[in-house]
Motif scaffolding. Structure first.
Motif, short mmCIF file in Angstrom:
data_model
loop_
_atom_site.label_atom_id
_atom_site.label_comp_id
_atom_site.label_asym_id
_atom_site.label_seq_id
_atom_site.Cartn_x
_atom_site.Cartn_y
_atom_site.Cartn_z
N ASP A 57 0.82 -1.22 0.00
CA ASP A 57 0.00 0.00 0.00
C ASP A 57 0.85 1.27 0.00
OD1 ASP A 57 -2.28 -1.57 0.10
OD2 ASP A 57 -2.30 -1.59 2.30
N VAL A 58 2.16 1.10 0.12
CA VAL A 58 3.04 2.27 0.17
C VAL A 58 3.24 2.84 -1.23
CG1 VAL A 58 5.36 3.08 0.73
CG2 VAL A 58 4.24 1.40 2.21
N LYS A 59 3.08 4.12 -1.35
CA LYS A 59 3.29 4.79 -2.63
C LYS A 59 4.72 5.29 -2.71
CE LYS A 59 1.61 8.55 -5.57
NZ LYS A 59 0.66 9.69 -5.69
N VAL A 60 5.41 4.88 -3.77
CA VAL A 60 6.78 5.33 -3.99
C VAL A 60 6.74 6.60 -4.82
CG1 VAL A 60 9.02 4.76 -4.98
CG2 VAL A 60 7.65 2.97 -3.90
N ILE A 61 7.26 7.66 -4.26
CA ILE A 61 7.25 8.95 -4.95
C ILE A 61 8.55 9.10 -5.73
CG2 ILE A 61 7.14 11.45 -4.66
CD1 ILE A 61 5.59 10.96 -2.06
N LYS A 62 8.43 9.28 -7.03
CA LYS A 62 9.61 9.40 -7.90
C LYS A 62 9.68 10.80 -8.49
CE LYS A 62 9.19 4.57 -9.41
NZ LYS A 62 9.03 3.69 -10.59
N PRO A 64 10.78 13.49 -11.53
CA PRO A 64 10.47 13.43 -12.97
C PRO A 64 11.56 12.75 -13.80
CG PRO A 64 11.11 15.65 -12.31
CD PRO A 64 10.94 14.87 -11.05
N ASN A 65 12.75 12.62 -13.24
CA ASN A 65 13.85 12.01 -13.99
C ASN A 65 14.07 10.54 -13.61
OD1 ASN A 65 15.91 12.24 -15.96
ND2 ASN A 65 17.46 12.46 -14.37
N ILE A 66 13.14 9.96 -12.87
CA ILE A 66 13.23 8.55 -12.49
C ILE A 66 12.09 7.79 -13.17
CG2 ILE A 66 13.19 6.89 -10.60
CD1 ILE A 66 14.28 9.05 -8.78
N LYS A 67 12.45 6.88 -14.05
CA LYS A 67 11.45 6.12 -14.80
C LYS A 67 11.53 4.64 -14.41
CE LYS A 67 10.57 9.88 -17.09
NZ LYS A 67 9.34 10.67 -16.82
N ASP A 68 10.48 3.91 -14.70
CA ASP A 68 10.47 2.48 -14.42
C ASP A 68 11.53 1.76 -15.26
OD1 ASP A 68 8.39 2.80 -12.67
OD2 ASP A 68 6.83 2.26 -14.12
N VAL A 69 12.07 0.68 -14.70
CA VAL A 69 13.04 -0.13 -15.44
C VAL A 69 12.30 -0.87 -16.56
CG1 VAL A 69 14.66 -2.04 -15.30
CG2 VAL A 69 14.50 -0.41 -13.42
N PRO A 70 12.75 -0.74 -17.80
CA PRO A 70 12.06 -1.43 -18.90
C PRO A 70 12.27 -2.93 -18.82
CG PRO A 70 14.08 -0.41 -19.69
CD PRO A 70 13.90 0.06 -18.27
N VAL A 71 11.28 -3.68 -19.27
CA VAL A 71 11.35 -5.14 -19.26
C VAL A 71 11.12 -5.64 -20.68
CG1 VAL A 71 10.33 -7.26 -18.36
CG2 VAL A 71 10.53 -5.26 -16.88
N LYS A 72 11.95 -6.56 -21.11
CA LYS A 72 11.86 -7.10 -22.46
C LYS A 72 10.81 -8.21 -22.53
CE LYS A 72 15.04 -8.64 -26.13
NZ LYS A 72 14.29 -9.79 -26.62
N GLU A 73 10.23 -8.38 -23.70
CA GLU A 73 9.26 -9.44 -23.89
C GLU A 73 9.98 -10.79 -23.97
OE1 GLU A 73 10.85 -8.37 -27.87
OE2 GLU A 73 10.07 -7.21 -26.16
N PRO A 74 9.27 -11.91 -23.78
CA PRO A 74 9.91 -13.23 -23.88
C PRO A 74 10.55 -13.44 -25.25
CG PRO A 74 7.73 -13.41 -22.88
CD PRO A 74 7.86 -12.00 -23.37
N LEU A 75 11.51 -14.34 -25.29
CA LEU A 75 12.26 -14.62 -26.52
C LEU A 75 11.33 -15.11 -27.63
CD1 LEU A 75 15.13 -14.91 -27.81
CD2 LEU A 75 15.06 -17.30 -27.05
N LYS A 76 11.52 -14.57 -28.82
CA LYS A 76 10.75 -15.00 -29.97
C LYS A 76 11.45 -16.15 -30.68
CE LYS A 76 8.94 -10.32 -30.77
NZ LYS A 76 8.91 -9.18 -31.71
N ASP A 77 10.67 -17.01 -31.32
CA ASP A 77 11.25 -18.16 -32.01
C ASP A 77 11.84 -17.77 -33.36
OD1 ASP A 77 11.82 -20.96 -31.95
OD2 ASP A 77 10.30 -21.24 -33.50
N ARG A 78 11.48 -16.60 -33.83
CA ARG A 78 12.03 -16.10 -35.10
C ARG A 78 12.43 -14.65 -34.93
NH1 ARG A 78 10.78 -13.44 -39.94
NH2 ARG A 78 11.52 -14.47 -41.85
N ILE A 79 13.68 -14.37 -35.20
CA ILE A 79 14.18 -13.00 -35.10
C ILE A 79 14.54 -12.52 -36.50
CG2 ILE A 79 16.03 -11.51 -34.23
CD1 ILE A 79 16.22 -13.36 -31.80
N GLU A 80 13.94 -11.44 -36.92
CA GLU A 80 14.32 -10.80 -38.17
C GLU A 80 14.60 -9.34 -37.86
OE1 GLU A 80 12.59 -9.52 -42.58
OE2 GLU A 80 11.73 -11.27 -41.55
#
Length: 256
Positions: A57-62, A64-80
Motif C-alpha cells: 500500500d506504500v506509494k513510492v514517490i519518484k 520526474p527524472n526517475i522512470k520504471d526499469v524497462p522489461v523485455k518481452e519473452p524470446l521470440k522463435d524467429r528474429i528478423e
C-alpha cells in the motif's frame, strides 16, 4: 581501445603507491604487519528500517527524472532484424554507453539515457534503433572481446530498451556477456570467425527456430536476406541462463 584492469589487495596497492611502481610486495623491502581476523564483528542494525506489513500500500514517490526499469518481452522463435552497427575488436562498455556529466544524470531514466547509446561511434544509432524497433528490432555485430571494460549494466539495459535482439561477435567480455543475458539479449558467437565478413551494417538478418536451437545444440543458422548468404553462430549458456533468455531477462525470470 584496450582496457587495462589489475586486481590487487589493499596491502599491495599501498606498497605500489609507496614504491611508485607495481612490485611484488613480499620482496619490496617494506615491513608489512600481520592482521588477525576477529572472532566477531560488531554490527549496527539501528539504521535498518524494517518494511511495513502493508508494504504493497506504500506509494513510492519518484522525481520526474526517475522512470520504471524497462522489461523485455519473452524470446521470440524467429528474429528478423537489421544490423544497425558493425564494430571492430575491443569495443568497451564506455563505447556502448558513454559516461560523463552529460549522461550520468539520466542513469535512472532509461528512455533518456538510451539516446546516448553508441553516440561516440555513430550519433544516429539511437534514432535509427527506435525506428528499427517497430520493424523487429536490431542486431549488432562485433569483433573480438566485445563489451570489455567496466561492468556497466546500462550498456545492456539501454540497448535492450532500443530493441536490440542479439549481438553477433567473435568473442565477448565475460561480465558484459552476463549483462546481455540478464536483459534478454542473445550473445551469439561466430562459429567460424571468418563469417564476420558475411554481414554488414544495413543488412537484414533472420534467425529461425531460435528456441529449439537455444534448448538444444545452441547452434543457430543465420540467413542474410540482403546478401543471400548464410552462416552459423553459437551460444554456450547454462540451464539458468537459457531460462533467463527465454523469459526475456532476469527481472521477468525472477517473477516466475
Amino acid at each position: 581501445k584496450d582496457a587495462f584492469v589489475y586486481l590487487a589487495s589493499p596491502v599491495s596497492c599501498a606498497v605500489f603507491a609507496i614504491k611508485g611502481e607495481i612490485v611484488d610486495s613480499r620482496e619490496s623491502g617494506i615491513k608489512i604487519g600481520s592482521f588477525e581476523e576477529p572472532s566477531k564483528y560488531l554490527i549496527n542494525r539501528s539504521f535498518i528500517i524494517p518494511p511495513l506489513k502493508a508494504a504493497s500500500d506504500v506509494k513510492v514517490i519518484k522525481g520526474p527524472n526517475i522512470k520504471d526499469v524497462p522489461v523485455k518481452e519473452p524470446l521470440k522463435d524467429r528474429i528478423e532484424a537489421e544490423v544497425l552497427l558493425k564494430a571492430g575488436d575491443n569495443i568497451t562498455t564506455d563505447d556502448i554507453m558513454p559516461a560523463g556529466s552529460k549522461v550520468l544524470p539520466f542513469r535512472s531514466n532509461i528512455p533518456k539515457i538510451s539516446e546516448f547509446v553508441f553516440s561516440g561511434i555513430d550519433a544516429t544509432f539511437s534514432k535509427r534503433a527506435k525506428e528499427a524497433k517497430e520493424k523487429g528490432g536490431c542486431i549488432i555485430i562485433g569483433g573480438e572481446n566485445y563489451g570489455q571494460g567496466s561492468s556497466r549494466e546500462h550498456a545492456a539495459m539501454a540497448p535492450m530498451f532500443l530493441g536490440l535482439q542479439a549481438v553477433l561477435a567473435k568473442s565477448f567480455a565475460r561480465i558484459h556477456k552476463a549483462n546481455l543475458i540478464n536483459f534478454g539479449i542473445l550473445p551469439l558467437q561466430f562459429k567460424n570467425p571468418a563469417d564476420y565478413e558475411k554481414a554488414e551494417k544495413g543488412d537484414r538478418l533472420v534467425i529461425k527456430d531460435v528456441i529449439n536451437s537455444l534448448n538444444g545444440s545452441q547452434v543457430y543458422n543465420i540467413e542474410n536476406i540482403t546478401k543471400g548468404a548464410a552462416f552459423e553462430v553459437v551460444s554456450d549458456l547454462n540451464d539458468r541462463q537459457r531460462e533467463i533468455i527465454l523469459k526475456g531477462g532476469l527481472l521477468p525470470y525472477m517473477k516466475k
